[in-house]
Motif scaffolding. Structure first.
Motif, PDB file in Angstrom:
ATOM      1  N   ILE A  12       0.951  -1.213   0.167  1.00 29.50           N
ATOM      2  CA  ILE A  12       0.020  -0.151   0.021  1.00 29.50           C
ATOM      3  C   ILE A  12       0.955   1.341   0.168  1.00 29.50           C
ATOM      4  N   ALA A 100      -1.811  -1.008  -4.666  1.00 29.50           N
ATOM      5  CA  ALA A 100      -2.160  -0.487  -3.444  1.00 29.50           C
ATOM      6  C   ALA A 100      -3.688  -1.447  -3.207  1.00 29.50           C
ATOM      7  N   TYR A 101      -4.414  -1.721  -4.230  1.00 28.38           N
ATOM      8  CA  TYR A 101      -5.676  -2.429  -4.013  1.00 28.38           C
ATOM      9  C   TYR A 101      -5.349  -3.900  -3.671  1.00 28.38           C
ATOM     10  N   ALA A 104      -4.282  -3.759  -0.067  1.00 29.10           N
ATOM     11  CA  ALA A 104      -5.390  -3.599   1.089  1.00 29.10           C
ATOM     12  C   ALA A 104      -6.239  -4.992   1.067  1.00 29.10           C
ATOM     13  N   ALA A 108      -6.527  -7.174   4.525  1.00 32.55           N
ATOM     14  CA  ALA A 108      -7.772  -7.520   5.112  1.00 32.55           C
ATOM     15  C   ALA A 108      -7.895  -8.822   5.323  1.00 32.55           C
ATOM     16  N   TYR A 120      -9.807  -1.742   5.613  1.00 33.21           N
ATOM     17  CA  TYR A 120      -9.335  -2.383   4.393  1.00 33.21           C
ATOM     18  C   TYR A 120     -10.411  -2.635   3.393  1.00 33.21           C
ATOM     19  N   LEU A 123     -10.917   0.645   1.809  1.00 33.32           N
ATOM     20  CA  LEU A 123      -9.690   0.822   1.038  1.00 33.32           C
ATOM     21  C   LEU A 123      -9.560   0.054  -0.282  1.00 33.32           C
ATOM     22  N   THR A 124     -10.177  -1.214  -0.265  1.00 33.80           N
ATOM     23  CA  THR A 124     -10.087  -1.842  -1.472  1.00 33.80           C
ATOM     24  C   THR A 124     -11.003  -1.089  -2.711  1.00 33.80           C
ATOM     25  N   THR A 127      -9.420   2.279  -3.823  1.00 29.81           N
ATOM     26  CA  THR A 127      -8.159   1.871  -4.717  1.00 29.81           C
ATOM     27  C   THR A 127      -8.758   1.463  -6.036  1.00 29.81           C
TER      28      THR A 127
END
Lengths: 564, 88
Positions: A12, A100-101, A104, A108, A120, A123-124, A127
């Protein structure tokens, strides 16, 4: 002490440097980060490793279960394949957000409580939406906004579930939940949205095919499998999931028959494969859970392979519409070969990965005596063969030659597809390597001669049915069209109902804003912009209404929690 | 959109050639049915050539179901493009 670093965090944070690095250094940087993260995750044994306390909540930042290692491993494999596949292009934003995806999603997997998971989870969503936006056209922009709204909704429902669980005296730790409690039901709903359950599946077929050539490959690996992982942790043995899973295996196969966009066909296929995994979770036995984990592992690889092959076709020809493709095997022989390996893998032909993984789930249904579930899964297997085993390779590579004068896919794409194809064969030939990663010992005899024979009969006679239909001219032609899916409910039906119900209020609103706009215009002596104002108001009405409704429900839940 | 509906998809000469191989393969797995014992969890599963018949029939049902579904859910390619969500 690898657990002292948050898993996925280096990917990330490392993504921040990706846009500013020169091309080759960027590729090396991403692969090094993924390799280092994989090394770290591989050495995290099951158990709780890192906790902290924030504003009264006990957070479990790093925790692993028996199923965490295989999911973490295959997530890293998928991330590395994505990097290699996209090496030919200079899409810095897709590369950065894709890394980053993936980070994340990996983070998670190791979240031990719902609050950490929520962070997370969202965040997924944030991203991955950039990956869809990288499609760079109005359709992808619209799809990305709908995708974001859906994913964020899932996250907020997850948070609401966590709040209710705390309110009812439970901890926020991720553990087995009952759907008969409000908190458990909300958490299940959040997972169901991300796992594309029936009626909340439309986002998958809507958004994934709108991403760029490489973006769709990235998207296919993480979000839905993260949801499957969480379902397995929290709802294993929840019998209602068996029937949700059965429906998921069945309905997409009919849509895939008539869908013309081959990447959208694969999105329906993805939905169908998730159904097998959900059935395994619902059955909940050791064999079934082994089946779910093994299937998820193999599925991520062969589905990536199929999306990569269609991405290569799109990259070279500019289209993935079955009605516009055909005869590419002469121009793209290696891509054709890799696509066929993906196709026979997903179709569960013996010696390929789908056979040694999906058999565990179907076998568990038979072993537990679920006759109609077993009948449905066998039926769905024939459906998988139809859309992914035959339709994808046939119409792209072997159908009527459209005269494309194109070159083979770029070298980096071929390398990524070659690695994925090799893994499909390796898992299929020597499944013991994968079985050793599963949470329970595998005692199912996958190579039983009668089982292999039955599978071959099912598949070969299904192919014979295809040949029969084609020779008789009865197979439906590919037609350029839009196939309505469940997202129609949210894109057309609900807005229509909303407009009908809100019409009196909107008339009043327009009257007020129109009058105000005219008065302002008159006072400054310029023309009015009433139509533009109305456009802006109505253009945001749907999303605004959905967000408002959602926040109202969430506020109500919070209020209930403190009143109880 | 409706032009292509009149006739089915056509098979290429290459695919026609592969059909011969396919028929031989089907004959082989049919013959093996009488050599290899298939362990059956259910009575239906144990019937001769169950998987062959079921595979063939299931494929036809999937395609037939798709054809019927097409009448219900197929729209013009630009169905959503004009007035997305009815907002514009």
């Amino acid at each position: 002490m690898p657990e002292l670093l948050l898993p996925g965090l280096m990917m990330i944070l490392g993504a921040a440097l990706v846009p500013v690095l020169p091309h080759m250094l960027r590729q090396v940087w991403m692969l090094v980060l993924i390799a280092a993260s994989a090394y770290q995750c591989w050495h995290i044994d099951p158990g709780v490793h890192l906790t902290t306390s924030v504003i009264g909540f006990d957070l479990i930042l790093v925790r692993a279960e028996a199923i965490t290692r295989p999911f973490a491993l295959v997530f890293h494999i998928a991330a590395a394949l994505n990097v290699i596949y996209a090496m030919h292009e200079d899409a810095r934003m897709t590369a950065a957000t894709g890394l980053a995806y993936a980070g994340a999603a990996i983070a998670a997997l190791f979240a031990g409580d719902f609050i950490t998971l929520f962070i997370y989870w969202e965040l997924t969503a944030f991203t991955s939406v950039f990956i869809i936006l990288a499609g760079r056209n109005p359709r992808s922009f619209s799809a990305a906004m709908r995708y974001l709204l859906t994913q964020v909704t899932s996250g907020v429902i997850l948070l609401a579930g966590a709040v209710v669980l705390v309110g009812s005296g439970s901890s926020t730790a991720i553990t087995a939940l009952s759907v008969e409690t409000l908190g458990g039901a909300l958490v299940l709903l959040a997972f169901a949205i991300k796992a594309a359950f029936p009626f909340v599946n439309g986002w998958l077929q809507d958004a994934y095919p709108e991403a760029s050539v490489t973006g769709t490959v990235i998207l296919s690996a993480f979000t839905t499998k993260l949801a499957i992982y969480m379902l397995a942790l929290c709802f294993a043995g929840t019998h209602m999931l068996i029937w949700f899973g059965v429906v998921m295996t069945l309905f997409p196969v009919f849509f895939a028959v008539i869908e013309n966009d081959l990447r959208r066909v694969l999105a329906f296929s993805l939905n169908n494969q998730l159904g097998f995994m959900v059935v395994g979770i619902g059955i909940g036995t050791e064999l079934a859970l082994n089946g779910t984990v093994a299937h998820a592992f193999a599925h991520i690889i062969y589905k990536s392979l199929l999306f990569m092959s269609m991405g290569a076709v799109l990259y070279r020809t500019g289209t993935v519409k079955a009605s516009e493709l055909g005869g590419l095997w002469k121009r793209m022989p290696l891509t054709t070969l890799f696509c066929i390996i993906g196709a026979v893998s997903i179709s569960s032909f013996p010696l390929f990965s789908g056979f040694v993984t999906k058999s565990l789930t179907i076998g568990s249904a038979a072993y537990e005596g679920y006759f109609w579930v077993w009948v449905a899964l066998i039926f769905a297997s024939a459906g998988v063969l139809e859309h992914s085993g035959i339709k994808i390779p046939y119409f792209a590579f072997f159908g009527h030659d459209r005269g494309f004068k194109v070159r083979e896919a770029p070298f980096s794409m071929l390398v990524a597809m070659g690695i994925a194809a090799g893994l499909c064969v390796a898992i299929g030939v020597a499944p013991e390597m994968l079985y050793a990663l599963l949470p329970y010992e595998v005692t199912y005899k996958v190579w039983d001669a009668g089982h292999v024979l039955g599978e071959l009969q099912l598949l070969l006679f299904a192919v014979l049915a295809f040949a029969f239909l084609m020779l008789r001219g009865l197979y439906p032609p590919e037609i350029d069209s839009t196939v309505l899916n469940t997202d129609w409910l949210f894109r057309r039906l609900l807005p229509a109902i909303w407009r009908m119900l809100a019409a009196p209020v909107m008339r009043l609103w327009r009257a007020v804003t129109g009058t105000a706009a005219r008065q302002i215009a008159a006072s400054v002596g310029r023309g009015t912009h009433v139509s533009r104002t109305n456009y802006l108001i109505s253009g945001t009405a749907t999303i605004g209404a959905a967000a408002g409704l959602f926040l109202a429900v969430f506020a109500l839940l919070l209020a209930l929690r403190y009143m109880m | 959109m409706s032009d292509g509906e009149e006739t089915g998809a056509k098979m290429t000469p290459l695919a026609r050639g592969a059909v011969g191989v396919l028929v031989v393969a089907c004959a082989v797995v049919t013959a093996l049915e009488f050599v290899i014992h298939r362990h059956a969890y259910f009575e239906t599963e144990g019937r001769p050539l169950f998987f062959a018949i079921y595979g063939f029939a299931a494929f036809l049902i999937v395609v037939g179901g798709g054809v019927l579904l097409r009448k219900l859910v197929m729209r013009a390619p630009d169905y959503y493009d004009a007035g997305e969500d009815g907002d514009a």
